[in-house]
Design an enzyme around this catalytic site. Structure first.
Site, short mmCIF file in Angstrom:
data_model
loop_
_atom_site.label_atom_id
_atom_site.label_comp_id
_atom_site.label_asym_id
_atom_site.label_seq_id
_atom_site.Cartn_x
_atom_site.Cartn_y
_atom_site.Cartn_z
N ARG A 124 0.82 -1.21 0.00
CA ARG A 124 0.00 0.00 0.00
C ARG A 124 0.86 1.26 0.00
NH1 ARG A 124 -3.18 -0.30 4.96
NH2 ARG A 124 -4.76 -1.41 3.82
N TYR A 125 2.06 1.16 0.53
CA TYR A 125 2.96 2.32 0.61
C TYR A 125 4.12 2.11 -0.36
CZ TYR A 125 0.44 3.14 4.97
OH TYR A 125 -0.53 3.36 5.91
N ARG A 148 7.45 0.04 1.24
CA ARG A 148 7.38 -1.06 2.20
C ARG A 148 6.16 -1.92 1.94
NH1 ARG A 148 6.01 3.79 3.81
NH2 ARG A 148 4.63 4.20 5.57
N CYS A 170 -2.27 -17.41 15.81
CA CYS A 170 -1.74 -16.52 16.86
C CYS A 170 -1.60 -17.30 18.17
CB CYS A 170 -2.70 -15.36 17.10
SG CYS A 170 -2.71 -14.14 15.77
N CYS A 179 -7.35 -12.03 19.74
CA CYS A 179 -7.93 -10.78 20.22
C CYS A 179 -9.34 -10.63 19.67
CB CYS A 179 -7.09 -9.59 19.76
SG CYS A 179 -5.35 -9.73 20.19
N CYS A 236 -9.83 -8.16 16.61
CA CYS A 236 -8.85 -8.32 15.53
C CYS A 236 -9.33 -7.72 14.22
CB CYS A 236 -8.54 -9.80 15.32
SG CYS A 236 -7.32 -10.08 14.01
N ARG A 256 -8.10 -8.46 11.42
CA ARG A 256 -8.06 -9.50 10.39
C ARG A 256 -8.85 -10.73 10.83
NH1 ARG A 256 -2.42 -8.13 10.10
NH2 ARG A 256 -2.31 -6.28 8.79
N ASP A 261 -10.68 -0.59 14.30
CA ASP A 261 -11.15 -0.64 12.92
C ASP A 261 -12.64 -1.02 12.83
OD1 ASP A 261 -8.77 0.10 11.63
OD2 ASP A 261 -7.97 -1.93 11.81
N ASP A 270 -6.56 4.11 10.77
CA ASP A 270 -6.27 3.39 9.53
C ASP A 270 -7.52 3.54 8.67
OD1 ASP A 270 -4.76 1.92 7.75
OD2 ASP A 270 -4.25 0.36 9.20
N LYS A 329 -2.69 4.57 7.11
CA LYS A 329 -2.73 5.14 8.45
C LYS A 329 -2.68 6.66 8.38
CE LYS A 329 -0.20 1.23 10.28
NZ LYS A 329 0.11 0.60 8.96
C1 PLP Z 1 0.95 -0.33 8.85
C2 PLP Z 1 1.34 -0.81 7.52
C3 PLP Z 1 2.65 -0.69 7.08
C4 PLP Z 1 3.74 -0.04 7.91
O1 PLP Z 1 3.46 1.30 8.14
P1 PLP Z 1 4.47 2.20 8.98
O2 PLP Z 1 3.76 3.49 9.15
O3 PLP Z 1 5.73 2.30 8.19
O4 PLP Z 1 4.69 1.48 10.27
C5 PLP Z 1 2.94 -1.14 5.82
N1 PLP Z 1 2.01 -1.69 5.03
C6 PLP Z 1 0.72 -1.80 5.43
C7 PLP Z 1 -0.27 -2.38 4.51
C8 PLP Z 1 0.34 -1.38 6.69
O5 PLP Z 1 -0.93 -1.51 7.09
#
Ligand code: PLP
Length: 447
Positions: free
Chosen positions: A116-117, A120, A129, A133, A136, A138, A297, A334, A341
């Site tokens: 998504r980013y 990363r 798990c 929780c 959760c 998920r 969420d 989120d 986020k």
């Molecule tokens: C939370 C998350 C991350 C990591 O986000 P950071 O702000 O770098 O901690 C990466 N990918 C997804 C899909 C996430 O939900």
């Protein structure tokens, strides 16, 4: 070494279990409680808990003997108990609730990998798990052994990471990566480390909280082969901070793994400034840095845990300035539909004119910062980093994924990745004048 004194507890039914067993994570895993008849041997169950535990088909219940020992057996509102013992409130559906509220599936180029980013990716490596929780995010997949990712899926995830060079940070989550068979986890980390562009690996795990005895010297030695490795745990209430958790975190820290904490803001559990202050202060005592505080969420069956966003802002306001700066997490929402986020925080900037910014501090004291009159903006034409940005071209990878996928909350064709940098850029170029931008405003700006 002065170790802070945190409690160590065992429910009465476990008093005669030999220490070798109690301190063996395999014993804890294989003695998890999941049925009404087992749980009522430890807790005096409320009617609401009885109804929920009598149901079949709710998402999975499992509690380690260690974790259930932290609960008050007589108090159905105990903050640790509320996190893992279901109530009948979980059976009600709520309007606006979504199965996959973060649209993770829509952002998955291959099953179990969420990109998504720009730089990363999140890898969902198991659905299992240590305990489950109730809130959760998920819940749609977690705990269901049929939804576990196969070896072919893991291969496909690794293959995607290998051919996506803009990914420099891989986050392992699930489920909980630390319940994977140790050999499998080691193999996964080895394969990730073999990819040159992956600079850091992170693990998100609640195992240290549910089952701190899993953090053995062998596990730490294994993990330490894969530095730089970061780990975020998940503690929501000070009652979860025990002598055992402190020891597990000490071992991980000594293995060179920086520790963070992600909490969820939960009604009736930690929606209180004083509880949160104690939580973050105890976390930094065990050398865990608070990282995120998440809003709950919009997931089916968790409506009774939700709080207004303003509650999170109030908590941050009650922490910042009042306690150590590094103990203050970032409060994030989120965004439903896959927006990622979004940090939400108290506003300390009262106003801004051309040359003055008026600010308030945590006590309400107001002051003015005079802006420089002679600021020479950064010259990107001579800056090596601007001329050769690391993620150049990389963002199209993310946008490519978004295209043609469900974009429920974004206007058609809206290039959000681009807008973000445009926005920062424009604020700087306007001589630091604050000018709120609406969605899409970036598009008609000159490049
Ligand atoms: C939370 C998350 C991350 C990591 O986000 P950071 O702000 O770098 O901690 C990466 N990918 C997804 C899909 C996430 O939900």
């Amino acid at each position: 070494m002065p170790v802070p004194v945190f409690p160590s507890k065992r429910a009465p039914i476990y008093q005669d279990i030999p220490d070798e067993k109690w301190n063996d994570w395999r014993w804890q895993l294989s003695h998890r409680l999941n049925s009404l008849s087992e749980i009522e041997q430890v807790l005096e169950l409320s009617e609401s808990e009885r109804i929920a535990l009598g149901q079949k088909g709710l998402f999975r219940v499992d509690v380690t003997p260690y974790f259930i020992s932290l609960m008050d057996p007589k108090d159905p509102n105990d903050p640790v108990r509320r996190q893992v013992i279901p109530t009948d409130k979980e059976m009600s559906a709520f309007t606006g609730m979504m199965e996959d509220s973060l649209a993770e599936d829509a952002h998955s180029p291959v099953p179990g990998l969420v990109h998504r980013y720009p730089d990363r990716a999140l890898m969902l490596v198991t659905t299992q798990c240590g305990s489950y929780c109730r809130y959760c995010t998920r819940g749609r997949i977690v705990g269901d052994p049929m939804a576990t990712f196969s070896r072919e899926e893991m291969d496909a995830q690794i293959d995607y990471l290998e051919r996506t060079p803009q990914i420099r940070d891989v986050l392992l989550s699930g489920g909980d990566p630390l319940v994977l068979a140790p050999k499998l986890l080691e193999e996964l980390l080895t394969r990730l480390r073999a990819i040159p562009h992956i600079e850091i690996v992170r693990i998100g795990s609640r195992v240290p909280v549910f089952m701190p005895m899993r953090i053995t010297d062998e596990l730490c030695d294994m993990l330490a082969q894969f530095h730089p490795l970061w780990l975020n745990i998940h503690v929501n209430h000070p009652n979860e901070i025990t002598a055992e958790l402190a020891q597990a975190c000490d071992k991980l820290s000594r293995a060179g793994i920086p520790l963070g904490n992600q909490s969820v803001l939960l009604a009736g559990i930690n929606d209180c400034v004083n509880i949160q202050r104690k939580l973050v202060q105890d976390l930094v005592r065990i050398r865990v840095r608070p990282y995120y505080l998440y809003i709950c969420d919009l997931v089916e069956g968790v409506g009774h845990f939700r709080t207004p966003v303003a509650k999170g802002v109030e908590i941050i306001e009650g922490l910042r300035g009042h306690t150590s700066g590094f103990a203050v997490p970032t409060f994030v929402v989120d965004a439903p539909g896959g927006g990622g986020k979004i940090p939400v925080m108290p506003n300390y900037q009262i106003s801004a004119s051309d040359h003055k910014v008026v600010l308030r501090n945590y006590e309400g004291f107001i002051s003015t910062y005079e802006e420089p009159l002679d600021y020479q903006p950064h010259d990107s034409s001579t800056c090596e980093y601007c001329q050769h940005p690391r993620v150049e071209g990389g963002q199209t990878g993310v946008l490519g994924l978004l295209e043609g996928k469900q974009m429920s909350i974004k206007p058609q064709g809206f290039d959000h990745t681009h807008m973000r940098s445009e926005q920062t850029h424009r604020l700087r170029q306007d001589g630091n004048k604050w000018k709120p931008l609406g969605i899409g405003d970036g598009e008609d700006e000159p490049k």
